[in-house]
Design an enzyme around this catalytic site. Sequence first.
Site, PDB file in Angstrom:
ATOM      1  NE  ARG A  52      -3.905   3.976   0.069  1.00 58.56           N
ATOM      2  CZ  ARG A  52      -4.859   3.238   0.795  1.00 58.56           C
ATOM      3  NH1 ARG A  52      -3.928   2.688   2.042  1.00 58.56           N
ATOM      4  NH2 ARG A  52      -5.802   3.438   0.778  1.00 58.56           N
ATOM      5  NE  ARG A 100      -6.748 -10.134 -23.571  1.00 56.78           N
ATOM      6  CZ  ARG A 100      -5.776 -11.135 -23.519  1.00 56.78           C
ATOM      7  NH1 ARG A 100      -4.895 -11.317 -24.521  1.00 56.78           N
ATOM      8  NH2 ARG A 100      -5.517 -11.595 -22.219  1.00 56.78           N
ATOM      9  CD  GLU A 180      -2.366  -5.883   3.447  1.00 57.65           C
ATOM     10  OE1 GLU A 180      -2.569  -4.874   3.922  1.00 57.65           O
ATOM     11  OE2 GLU A 180      -1.828  -6.018   2.365  1.00 57.65           O
ATOM     12  CG  LEU A 205      -2.853  -0.613   0.810  1.00 62.30           C
ATOM     13  CD1 LEU A 205      -2.187  -0.255  -0.584  1.00 62.30           C
ATOM     14  CD2 LEU A 205      -4.261  -0.562   0.923  1.00 62.30           C
TER      15      LEU A 205
END
Length: 283
Positions: A52, A100, A180, A205
């Site tokens: 994953r 940045r 979830e 997920l």
Amino acid sequence: MSRTVYLDGRFVPFEEARVPIMDRGFLFADGIYEVSAVLEGRLVDNAAHLARLDRSLSEIGIANPYTAEEWTRLETELVARNAVGEGLVYMQVTRGVAERDFAFPAPGTPPTVVMFTQGKAVRDNPLAEAGAKVVTVEDLRWKRRDIKSVALLAQVLAKQAAAAAGVAEAWMVEDGAVTEGSSSTAFILTADERIVTRPLSTAILPGITRKAVLRLAAEEGLRIEERPFSVEEAYAAAEAFYTSASAFVMPVVAIDGRPVGEGRPGPRTRRLRELYLAMALES
């Protein structure tokens, strides 16, 4: 004894670990994380967690810095160095350090890799005996929830709502249906013993513990329905539970202050937790 962490190729004392302020994980939440459980000093279902991790990195265009074998070796050494018998290994990879700028940094910018351990009671968690209570909150997250991003502000707010309510977890709701938990997968068990959980998509997920528990439930002969379920269905469920790497299979005994079933951990949930623990120890 000082805790040892892993940072960019070195095992270092926790107190000495530093990440530059220009790291893109700090500035943009531009990174991926993964968590594996440790039981009796061994990693639980770790190959699936690393798969994953690799997928999440690929989805946002970060090259995986290590092979699965290298990750496993590093995790194992970190667990040993910290003498963790039971707990978690946390892994994080960001797009690295650069001035940045929203666009990706120049090719070849090395990713930042951080790993640390946390001791935690995952097998003999008292909450598993008493049962967890949850509250429902609005799901405020982005549209790619299948990626295990370090951008967790919506989950932080959901978890804080749970803490403010004095409960263990928050179940996030979108269009009337539970997606979830803030850090878990949500399940209900209907009166006719069907396990219901949301199907995999970009809305949730792909839980590693979820996958194992569904396999164990099928082996037990339980019927499984992968579909959305409403908050009202959850209120009326015979049993409910959630799964994660740190909670394993956690019975839910109340949702929004309403008791689930008889208001105590149900027999099917208890059985699934026993089966998962047995599988974890074997793995």
